[in-house]
Enzyme design. Structure first.
Site, PDB file in Angstrom:
ATOM      1  N   LYS A 123       0.930  -1.553  -0.101  1.00  0.00           N
ATOM      2  CA  LYS A 123       0.135   0.004   0.053  1.00  0.00           C
ATOM      3  C   LYS A 123       0.418   1.142  -0.384  1.00  0.00           C
ATOM      4  O   LYS A 123       0.595   2.132  -0.617  1.00  0.00           O
ATOM      5  CB  LYS A 123      -1.431  -0.216   0.810  1.00  0.00           C
ATOM      6  CG  LYS A 123      -2.162  -1.051   0.807  1.00  0.00           C
ATOM      7  CD  LYS A 123      -3.302  -0.490   1.861  1.00  0.00           C
ATOM      8  CE  LYS A 123      -4.833  -1.791   0.726  1.00  0.00           C
ATOM      9  NZ  LYS A 123      -4.364  -2.876   2.172  1.00  0.00           N
ATOM     10  N   LYS A 144     -10.231  -3.773  -4.103  1.00  0.00           N
ATOM     11  CA  LYS A 144     -10.845  -2.287  -5.404  1.00  0.00           C
ATOM     12  C   LYS A 144      -9.753  -1.876  -5.230  1.00  0.00           C
ATOM     13  O   LYS A 144      -9.868  -2.097  -6.505  1.00  0.00           O
ATOM     14  CB  LYS A 144     -11.701  -2.245  -3.707  1.00  0.00           C
ATOM     15  CG  LYS A 144     -12.519  -3.170  -3.209  1.00  0.00           C
ATOM     16  CD  LYS A 144     -13.376  -2.228  -1.958  1.00  0.00           C
ATOM     17  CE  LYS A 144     -13.802  -3.483  -1.467  1.00  0.00           C
ATOM     18  NZ  LYS A 144     -14.379  -3.487  -0.105  1.00  0.00           N
ATOM     19  N   LYS A 195      -4.381 -10.696  -7.427  1.00  0.00           N
ATOM     20  CA  LYS A 195      -5.865 -11.521  -6.799  1.00  0.00           C
ATOM     21  C   LYS A 195      -6.987 -10.177  -7.460  1.00  0.00           C
ATOM     22  O   LYS A 195      -6.199  -9.050  -7.823  1.00  0.00           O
ATOM     23  CB  LYS A 195      -5.519 -11.090  -5.100  1.00  0.00           C
ATOM     24  CG  LYS A 195      -5.838 -10.053  -4.832  1.00  0.00           C
ATOM     25  CD  LYS A 195      -4.962  -9.808  -2.842  1.00  0.00           C
ATOM     26  CE  LYS A 195      -5.505  -8.453  -2.395  1.00  0.00           C
ATOM     27  NZ  LYS A 195      -6.055  -8.023  -1.064  1.00  0.00           N
TER      28      LYS A 195
HETATM   29  P1  TYM Z   1     -10.457  -6.276   3.005  1.00  0.00           P
HETATM   30  O1  TYM Z   1     -11.788  -5.726   3.856  1.00  0.00           O
HETATM   31  O2  TYM Z   1      -9.233  -6.456   2.712  1.00  0.00           O
HETATM   32  O3  TYM Z   1     -10.868  -8.145   3.148  1.00  0.00           O
HETATM   33  C1  TYM Z   1     -12.612  -8.113   3.325  1.00  0.00           C
HETATM   34  C2  TYM Z   1     -11.773 -10.172   3.280  1.00  0.00           C
HETATM   35  O4  TYM Z   1     -11.397 -11.137   2.509  1.00  0.00           O
HETATM   36  C3  TYM Z   1     -10.794 -11.584   1.850  1.00  0.00           C
HETATM   37  N1  TYM Z   1     -10.424 -11.455   0.467  1.00  0.00           N
HETATM   38  C4  TYM Z   1     -10.011 -12.103  -0.788  1.00  0.00           C
HETATM   39  N2  TYM Z   1      -9.769 -13.405  -0.256  1.00  0.00           N
HETATM   40  C5  TYM Z   1      -9.799 -14.220  -1.686  1.00  0.00           C
HETATM   41  N3  TYM Z   1      -9.241 -13.124  -3.257  1.00  0.00           N
HETATM   42  C6  TYM Z   1      -9.230 -12.223  -3.198  1.00  0.00           C
HETATM   43  N4  TYM Z   1      -8.920 -11.950  -4.074  1.00  0.00           N
HETATM   44  C7  TYM Z   1      -9.561 -11.349  -1.746  1.00  0.00           C
HETATM   45  N5  TYM Z   1      -9.500 -10.190  -1.599  1.00  0.00           N
HETATM   46  C8  TYM Z   1     -10.300 -10.306  -0.584  1.00  0.00           C
HETATM   47  C9  TYM Z   1      -9.753 -11.101   3.272  1.00  0.00           C
HETATM   48  O5  TYM Z   1      -8.338 -12.147   3.362  1.00  0.00           O
HETATM   49  C10 TYM Z   1     -10.687 -10.695   3.772  1.00  0.00           C
HETATM   50  O6  TYM Z   1     -10.664 -11.627   5.049  1.00  0.00           O
HETATM   51  N6  TYM Z   1      -7.971  -6.469   7.065  1.00  0.00           N
HETATM   52  C11 TYM Z   1      -8.335  -6.475   6.676  1.00  0.00           C
HETATM   53  C12 TYM Z   1     -10.480  -6.968   7.566  1.00  0.00           C
HETATM   54  C13 TYM Z   1     -10.223  -6.973   8.885  1.00  0.00           C
HETATM   55  C14 TYM Z   1      -9.817  -7.994   9.999  1.00  0.00           C
HETATM   56  C15 TYM Z   1      -9.699  -7.683  11.235  1.00  0.00           C
HETATM   57  C16 TYM Z   1     -10.628  -9.210   9.687  1.00  0.00           C
HETATM   58  C17 TYM Z   1     -10.324  -6.276  10.142  1.00  0.00           C
HETATM   59  N7  TYM Z   1     -10.053  -6.853  11.220  1.00  0.00           N
HETATM   60  C18 TYM Z   1      -9.935  -8.867  12.246  1.00  0.00           C
HETATM   61  C19 TYM Z   1     -10.447 -10.563   9.804  1.00  0.00           C
HETATM   62  C20 TYM Z   1     -10.503 -10.021  11.779  1.00  0.00           C
HETATM   63  C21 TYM Z   1      -9.010  -6.783   5.081  1.00  0.00           C
HETATM   64  O7  TYM Z   1      -8.447  -5.894   5.054  1.00  0.00           O
HETATM   65  O8  TYM Z   1     -10.003  -7.009   4.325  1.00  0.00           O
END
Ligand code: TYM
Length: 357
Positions: free
Chosen positions: A116, A225, A222
């Site tokens: 990022k 967004k 992957k």
């Molecule tokens: P975020 O918002 O980036 O993504 C949310 C969830 O979607 C999964 N994900 C994917 N899995 C497989 N292939 C992809 N292309 C893909 N894109 C997104 C992510 O692995 C995630 O599970 N940091 C986390 C949010 C968060 C969180 C937490 C999660 C904040 N606090 C505590 C678990 C526990 C995040 O950025 O997710």
């Protein structure tokens, strides 16, 4: 009630836009699958979304979109605790406290930060791999290309989300595994520094399978967004079909049993997630004997994705229209989440010597 009911499951999704297939297969589908059997807690990470300085009106709209998509995908508020991260202010306080035990170096080395920050600084992937140059750019960055401190401490906040609820099972996609590893390290460090046993160690939760990485349709990497390659759960069928038909391919196999290029392997990964095994086998054979027509594969893939997304898309609008329903669910959910969070926070304050007179 199931034996597992006592085990605490927790996960969240950032409030950065509508949910895409990566979020669905990496996270949401698993949330729905485990809701009957565990003490489930799912939230919308609006504070994490602040790390990329979103437009305030858009942030609020995104929170509502995601809660509607959670519900439309089948999460039942009678069975799970649903809440918005910022409605649990204990998280913010513990984030400050835990940061006192987190090293700047270990945060700077996380893949997600590097990725990022590199984008914010406008650096190429190779330049970001050159540690000295990367750090030089980072420290010298002016306001236009600033990398904010919240982005650096993102893993601390995520660790707090998990640890404050004492969750042990965290359903996430593959990209979040490093954050979970850090969470375990922070938990162990805190427990041993203060000689307490406050935090259990959390692990990813895939009930049998391996954590997935859903690819994009643009040939590499992957679905995400910020990559601009998403198929959204609420995409209208026409838009969705167009996105799939435009997926990058190659010239096709020239010899039997040729190895697959990345764009084709990615199409098969998506097909495996959304289609039946016989459909996948059919196209694999067609690839192996060089008779495959990518147009046919894409058509099939688009229809199979639509079979997954259509019921969700159709329910979202009704849910969005009922503001009072959404508000009630979030109020109840945050009350429950706060209760456990307040208890853990008090233990943390006591351990650290932050006591009231
Ligand atoms: P975020 O918002 O980036 O993504 C949310 C969830 O979607 C999964 N994900 C994917 N899995 C497989 N292939 C992809 N292309 C893909 N894109 C997104 C992510 O692995 C995630 O599970 N940091 C986390 C949010 C968060 C969180 C937490 C999660 C904040 N606090 C505590 C678990 C526990 C995040 O950025 O997710």
């Amino acid at each position: 009630m199931s034996e597992n009911k006592k085990e605490i499951v927790l996960s969240g999704i950032r409030a950065t836009g509508n949910l895409h297939l990566g979020n669905y297969y990496g996270a949401l589908r698993k949330f729905v699958a485990v809701q009957d059997d565990y003490d489930c807690n799912f939230f919308i990470a609006d504070l994490h979304a602040l790390t990329t300085n979103p437009d305030p009106a858009q942030l609020h709209a995104n929170v509502k979109n995601i809660i509607a998509e959670y519900l439309a995908a089948g999460l039942d508020p009678e069975k799970v605790t649903l809440f918005v991260q910022s409605d649990v202010p204990e998280v913010s306080e513990m984030y400050l406290l835990l940061n006192m035990h987190v090293g700047i170096g270990e945060l700077m080395r996380t893949v997600s930060f590097k990725d990022k920050a590199r984008k914010a600084l406008g650096l190429s992937a190779e330049a970001a791999e050159d540690d000295a140059a990367f750090e030089h750019q980072l420290v010298g960055a002016d306001n236009g290309k600033r990398v904010n401190a919240g982005l650096l401490t993102y893993p601390t906040l995520m660790a707090v989300d998990i640890l404050i609820q004492k969750a042990t099972k965290v359903p996430v996609g593959k990209d979040q595994l490093q954050h979970l590893e850090l969470t375990r390290r922070f938990a162990r460090r805190f427990n041993s520094f203060y000689g307490v046993d406050i935090f259990p160690e959390p692990y990813d939760f895939d009930f049998g399978g391996a954590p997935v990485k859903v690819p994009g349709l643009d040939g590499s990497g992957k679905m995400g967004k910020s990559e601009g390659n998403c198929i959204y759960l609420v995409d209208d069928p026409k838009v969705l079909r167009k996105k799939v038909m435009r997926a990058v391919t190659d010239e096709g196999p020239k010899e039997p049993n040729s190895p697959m290029s990345e764009p084709i392997a990615n199409l098969f990964t998506l097909l495996e997630l959304t289609s039946t095994p016989d459909v996948v086998a059919h196209f694999r054979e067609a690839y192996a004997d060089c008779s495959i027509r990518y147009g046919d594969l894409k058509k099939q893939l688009a229809e199979d994705i639509l079979a997954v997304t259509t019921p969700i898309r159709e329910r979202v609008n009704d849910i969005m229209a009922d503001e009072a329903y959404i508000a009630r669910i979030l109020r109840d959910g945050s009350e429950r989440a706060r209760e456990r969070a307040a208890h853990t926070l008090e233990e943390v304050r006591q351990a650290m010597g932050i006591r009231r007179f």
